[in-house]
Design an enzyme around this catalytic site. Structure first.
Site, PDB file in Angstrom:
ATOM      1  N   LEU A  54       0.811  -1.218   0.000  1.00 45.19           N
ATOM      2  CA  LEU A  54       0.000   0.000   0.000  1.00 45.19           C
ATOM      3  C   LEU A  54       0.846   1.270   0.000  1.00 45.19           C
ATOM      4  O   LEU A  54       0.368   2.328  -0.404  1.00 45.19           O
ATOM      5  CB  LEU A  54      -0.955   0.017   1.199  1.00 45.19           C
ATOM      6  CG  LEU A  54      -2.155  -0.921   1.091  1.00 45.19           C
ATOM      7  CD1 LEU A  54      -2.950  -0.912   2.390  1.00 45.19           C
ATOM      8  CD2 LEU A  54      -3.040  -0.551  -0.088  1.00 45.19           C
ATOM      9  N   HIS A  90      -8.332  -8.277   4.557  1.00 42.26           N
ATOM     10  CA  HIS A  90      -7.190  -7.385   4.321  1.00 42.26           C
ATOM     11  C   HIS A  90      -6.514  -7.656   2.976  1.00 42.26           C
ATOM     12  O   HIS A  90      -6.105  -6.721   2.283  1.00 42.26           O
ATOM     13  CB  HIS A  90      -6.187  -7.524   5.469  1.00 42.26           C
ATOM     14  CG  HIS A  90      -5.061  -6.553   5.418  1.00 42.26           C
ATOM     15  ND1 HIS A  90      -5.234  -5.203   5.611  1.00 42.26           N
ATOM     16  CD2 HIS A  90      -3.738  -6.729   5.179  1.00 42.26           C
ATOM     17  CE1 HIS A  90      -4.073  -4.589   5.511  1.00 42.26           C
ATOM     18  NE2 HIS A  90      -3.142  -5.493   5.238  1.00 42.26           N
TER      19      HIS A  90
END
Length: 157
Positions: A54, A90
């Protein structure tokens, strides 16, 4: 820990490899493939390390902003990392959002990005994709970035 390693020669495409080191051994394999592909092509590169997938798009954005302010200009970018499915949602968030952010950056900023972020079900799948003697996705991402640099130049972008 060194966050920036550099190999730079004049008149060659210069790229930034952004590697997520969440899985160190897999990151090493992906980076090995990317560096070998860029070396073979005569390209130069810097390498920066981020904690996870990310953080890769933000780091590329930082590099673009830095270039606008007199910092190093890169002809393209190589994103490397591994996301392995776990027991929670996730995985989907990291996989989808890192890919979306890289795509948004490449289109909105007209930049060349080779996406070598592996999104896999298990470690075995990751190794098959990361190793140079198998699928060599690090090398594939580097070659994709070089191809996109060439297309960008061809179209005068």
């Amino acid at each position: 820990m060194d966050f920036l390693m550099s190999k730079h020669e004049a008149d060659a495409p210069h790229l930034l490899i952004v590697e997520a080191r969440f899985y160190d051994d897999l990151a090493d394999a992906l980076l090995d493939g990317a560096k070998a592909a860029l070396d073979e092509a005569g390209a130069t590169y810097d390498v920066v390390t981020v904690p996870g997938a990310l953080e890769i798009p933000a780091t590329i954005s930082f590099a673009l902003d830095g270039a606008d302010n007199g910092g190093t200009e890169y002809d393209g970018f190589v994103a490397l990392g591994t996301v392995i499915r776990g027991e929670t949602y996730h995985f989907d968030i990291v996989s989808n959002e890192s890919c979306r952010a890289l795509t948004d950056l490449s289109v909105e900023e007209s930049i060349a990005i080779g996406n070598g972020i592996l999104t896999v079900e298990n470690e075995e799948q990751a190794w098959v994709r990361a190793r140079r003697e198998d699928k060599d996705k690090g090398g594939f991402a580097a070659r994709a970035a070089l191809t996109m640099i060439g297309l960008r130049k061809k179209f005068g972008a």
